[in-house]
Scaffold this motif. Structure first.
Motif, mmCIF file in Angstrom:
data_model
loop_
_atom_site.group_PDB
_atom_site.id
_atom_site.type_symbol
_atom_site.label_atom_id
_atom_site.label_comp_id
_atom_site.label_asym_id
_atom_site.label_seq_id
_atom_site.Cartn_x
_atom_site.Cartn_y
_atom_site.Cartn_z
ATOM 1 N N GLU A 250 0.622 -1.150 0.046
ATOM 2 C CA GLU A 250 0.240 0.323 0.154
ATOM 3 C C GLU A 250 1.084 1.410 -0.096
ATOM 4 O O GLU A 250 0.759 2.335 -0.646
ATOM 5 C CB GLU A 250 -1.094 0.297 1.287
ATOM 6 N N THR A 251 2.189 1.194 0.946
ATOM 7 C CA THR A 251 2.774 2.365 0.822
ATOM 8 C C THR A 251 3.434 2.944 -0.713
ATOM 9 O O THR A 251 3.659 3.572 -1.517
ATOM 10 C CB THR A 251 3.645 1.973 1.239
ATOM 11 N N ASP B 162 -5.116 -1.271 -7.756
ATOM 12 C CA ASP B 162 -5.391 -2.868 -7.281
ATOM 13 C C ASP B 162 -3.691 -3.350 -7.599
ATOM 14 O O ASP B 162 -2.588 -3.022 -7.632
ATOM 15 C CB ASP B 162 -5.511 -4.390 -8.118
ATOM 16 N N ALA B 163 -3.384 -3.098 -5.342
ATOM 17 C CA ALA B 163 -2.019 -3.039 -4.877
ATOM 18 C C ALA B 163 -1.586 -4.703 -5.319
ATOM 19 O O ALA B 163 -0.205 -4.524 -6.143
ATOM 20 C CB ALA B 163 -2.168 -3.541 -3.871
ATOM 21 N N THR B 164 -2.182 -5.514 -5.765
ATOM 22 C CA THR B 164 -1.891 -6.765 -6.389
ATOM 23 C C THR B 164 -1.099 -7.298 -7.470
ATOM 24 O O THR B 164 -0.198 -8.155 -8.411
ATOM 25 C CB THR B 164 -2.148 -7.798 -6.380
ATOM 26 N N TYR C 2 9.440 -3.543 -5.006
ATOM 27 C CA TYR C 2 8.429 -4.262 -6.673
ATOM 28 C C TYR C 2 8.398 -3.908 -7.990
ATOM 29 O O TYR C 2 8.968 -2.823 -8.133
ATOM 30 C CB TYR C 2 6.478 -3.427 -5.527
ATOM 31 N N LEU C 3 8.003 -3.861 -8.786
ATOM 32 C CA LEU C 3 8.035 -3.817 -9.990
ATOM 33 C C LEU C 3 6.652 -4.389 -10.538
ATOM 34 O O LEU C 3 5.695 -4.486 -10.072
ATOM 35 C CB LEU C 3 8.147 -5.074 -11.084
ATOM 36 N N LEU C 4 6.338 -3.140 -11.119
ATOM 37 C CA LEU C 4 4.796 -2.688 -11.683
ATOM 38 C C LEU C 4 5.212 -2.360 -13.797
ATOM 39 O O LEU C 4 6.220 -1.674 -13.722
ATOM 40 C CB LEU C 4 4.227 -1.321 -11.262
ATOM 41 N N VAL D 7 9.779 1.101 -10.750
ATOM 42 C CA VAL D 7 9.992 -0.279 -9.717
ATOM 43 C C VAL D 7 10.455 1.142 -8.635
ATOM 44 O O VAL D 7 10.363 1.902 -8.505
ATOM 45 C CB VAL D 7 11.209 -0.209 -9.579
ATOM 46 N N ALA D 8 8.864 0.581 -7.542
ATOM 47 C CA ALA D 8 8.878 1.273 -6.112
ATOM 48 C C ALA D 8 9.385 0.648 -5.598
ATOM 49 O O ALA D 8 9.070 -0.564 -4.958
ATOM 50 C CB ALA D 8 6.992 1.659 -6.294
#
Length: 134
Positions: A2-3, A18-20, A50-52, A125-126
Protein backbone atom coordinates in the motif's frame (compact mmCIF):
# COMPACT_ATOMS: atom_id res chain seq x y z
CA UNK A 1 2.42 -2.71 -0.97
CA UNK A 2 0.00 0.00 0.00
CA UNK A 3 2.89 2.38 0.71
CA UNK A 4 4.38 1.64 -2.71
CA UNK A 5 1.00 2.33 -4.38
CA UNK A 6 0.75 5.65 -2.53
CA UNK A 7 4.34 6.62 -3.42
CA UNK A 8 3.81 5.87 -7.12
CA UNK A 9 0.77 8.14 -7.16
CA UNK A 10 2.42 10.91 -5.11
CA UNK A 11 5.64 10.92 -7.13
CA UNK A 12 4.44 10.49 -10.72
CA UNK A 13 0.66 10.70 -10.57
CA UNK A 14 0.14 7.13 -11.79
CA UNK A 15 -2.83 5.48 -10.16
CA UNK A 16 -2.51 1.82 -9.21
CA UNK A 17 -6.01 0.63 -8.33
CA UNK A 18 -5.02 -2.92 -7.41
CA UNK A 19 -1.96 -3.39 -5.19
CA UNK A 20 -1.57 -6.93 -6.52
CA UNK A 21 -0.38 -5.36 -9.80
CA UNK A 22 2.89 -4.77 -7.97
CA UNK A 23 5.23 -7.74 -8.17
CA UNK A 24 7.41 -8.12 -5.09
CA UNK A 25 11.06 -8.53 -6.13
CA UNK A 26 13.04 -8.52 -2.87
CA UNK A 27 13.71 -6.70 0.39
CA UNK A 28 16.87 -4.59 0.33
CA UNK A 29 18.76 -3.69 3.49
CA UNK A 30 19.97 -0.11 3.47
CA UNK A 31 22.21 1.73 5.89
CA UNK A 32 23.46 5.28 5.77
CA UNK A 33 24.93 7.98 7.91
CA UNK A 34 25.43 11.67 7.49
CA UNK A 35 24.81 15.06 8.92
CA UNK A 36 21.97 17.55 8.65
CA UNK A 37 21.44 20.95 10.22
CA UNK A 38 20.00 19.04 13.18
CA UNK A 39 23.15 16.97 13.68
CA UNK A 40 24.50 13.55 12.81
CA UNK A 41 22.20 10.71 11.84
CA UNK A 42 22.43 6.99 11.18
CA UNK A 43 19.65 5.38 9.17
CA UNK A 44 18.98 1.66 8.78
CA UNK A 45 16.06 0.53 6.62
CA UNK A 46 14.41 -2.43 5.01
CA UNK A 47 13.19 -1.45 1.53
CA UNK A 48 10.67 -3.68 -0.24
CA UNK A 49 11.26 -3.43 -3.99
CA UNK A 50 8.35 -3.99 -6.39
CA UNK A 51 7.94 -4.02 -10.14
CA UNK A 52 4.94 -2.50 -11.90
CA UNK A 53 4.48 -3.01 -15.62
CA UNK A 54 2.19 -0.85 -17.69
CA UNK A 55 1.88 -0.50 -21.44
CA UNK A 56 0.02 2.02 -23.55
CA UNK A 57 1.03 4.95 -21.35
CA UNK A 58 1.37 8.47 -22.63
CA UNK A 59 4.73 9.39 -21.11
CA UNK A 60 4.01 13.09 -21.54
CA UNK A 61 1.06 12.68 -19.15
CA UNK A 62 3.18 11.26 -16.32
CA UNK A 63 3.50 13.90 -13.61
CA UNK A 64 6.84 15.57 -13.03
CA UNK A 65 7.35 17.22 -9.66
CA UNK A 66 10.03 18.03 -7.10
CA UNK A 67 10.91 14.34 -6.68
CA UNK A 68 10.63 13.17 -10.31
CA UNK A 69 11.88 15.53 -12.97
CA UNK A 70 11.63 13.25 -16.01
CA UNK A 71 10.09 10.00 -17.21
CA UNK A 72 11.15 8.48 -20.50
CA UNK A 73 11.56 5.18 -22.28
CA UNK A 74 15.18 4.01 -22.40
CA UNK A 75 16.80 0.65 -22.85
CA UNK A 76 17.87 -1.11 -19.67
CA UNK A 77 21.60 -1.18 -20.48
CA UNK A 78 21.69 2.58 -21.11
CA UNK A 79 20.15 3.30 -17.71
CA UNK A 80 22.42 0.76 -15.98
CA UNK A 81 25.54 2.22 -17.60
CA UNK A 82 24.52 5.82 -16.87
CA UNK A 83 24.00 5.04 -13.17
CA UNK A 84 27.30 3.14 -13.00
CA UNK A 85 29.03 6.19 -14.53
CA UNK A 86 27.54 8.45 -11.85
CA UNK A 87 25.02 10.25 -14.07
CA UNK A 88 23.09 12.42 -11.61
CA UNK A 89 19.98 12.36 -13.81
CA UNK A 90 19.27 8.97 -12.17
CA UNK A 91 18.88 7.98 -8.55
CA UNK A 92 21.47 5.38 -7.64
CA UNK A 93 21.40 2.92 -4.77
CA UNK A 94 24.20 0.86 -3.25
CA UNK A 95 26.06 -1.39 -5.70
CA UNK A 96 24.50 -4.70 -4.51
CA UNK A 97 21.00 -3.20 -4.93
CA UNK A 98 21.76 -1.93 -8.43
CA UNK A 99 23.40 -5.19 -9.50
CA UNK A 100 20.41 -7.24 -8.34
CA UNK A 101 17.91 -4.81 -9.84
CA UNK A 102 19.51 -4.74 -13.29
CA UNK A 103 20.17 -8.48 -13.27
CA UNK A 104 16.46 -9.12 -12.68
CA UNK A 105 15.50 -6.75 -15.51
CA UNK A 106 18.06 -8.12 -17.98
CA UNK A 107 17.17 -11.75 -17.16
CA UNK A 108 13.49 -11.04 -17.64
CA UNK A 109 13.47 -8.62 -20.58
CA UNK A 110 16.93 -8.58 -22.13
CA UNK A 111 17.90 -5.09 -23.24
CA UNK A 112 14.34 -3.89 -23.76
CA UNK A 113 14.04 -0.24 -24.66
CA UNK A 114 12.19 2.19 -26.91
CA UNK A 115 13.40 0.49 -30.10
CA UNK A 116 12.16 -2.93 -29.05
CA UNK A 117 9.24 -2.19 -26.73
CA UNK A 118 7.83 1.01 -28.17
CA UNK A 119 7.71 4.46 -26.64
CA UNK A 120 4.59 3.51 -24.71
CA UNK A 121 6.39 0.90 -22.59
CA UNK A 122 7.25 2.14 -19.11
CA UNK A 123 8.55 -0.04 -16.32
CA UNK A 124 8.43 1.52 -12.90
CA UNK A 125 10.15 0.25 -9.81
CA UNK A 126 8.70 1.46 -6.52
CA UNK A 127 10.53 1.20 -3.24
CA UNK A 128 8.42 0.87 -0.13
CA UNK A 129 10.46 2.42 2.67
CA UNK A 130 9.17 0.27 5.48
CA UNK A 131 10.58 -0.83 8.76
CA UNK A 132 13.60 0.81 10.29
CA UNK A 133 16.22 -1.44 11.80
CA UNK A 134 18.39 0.08 14.53
Amino acid sequence: RETAVREIYEEIGLEVTDATELEFLWTAVSSGAGETKHGAYHDNELQDVYLLERSGLDLSAVERNTEVCDVRAEDIATVRDAIAAGDTAYVAHAAPYMQRFFQILMDRYGNVGPDTAGEDCLRIVATDYGSHVD
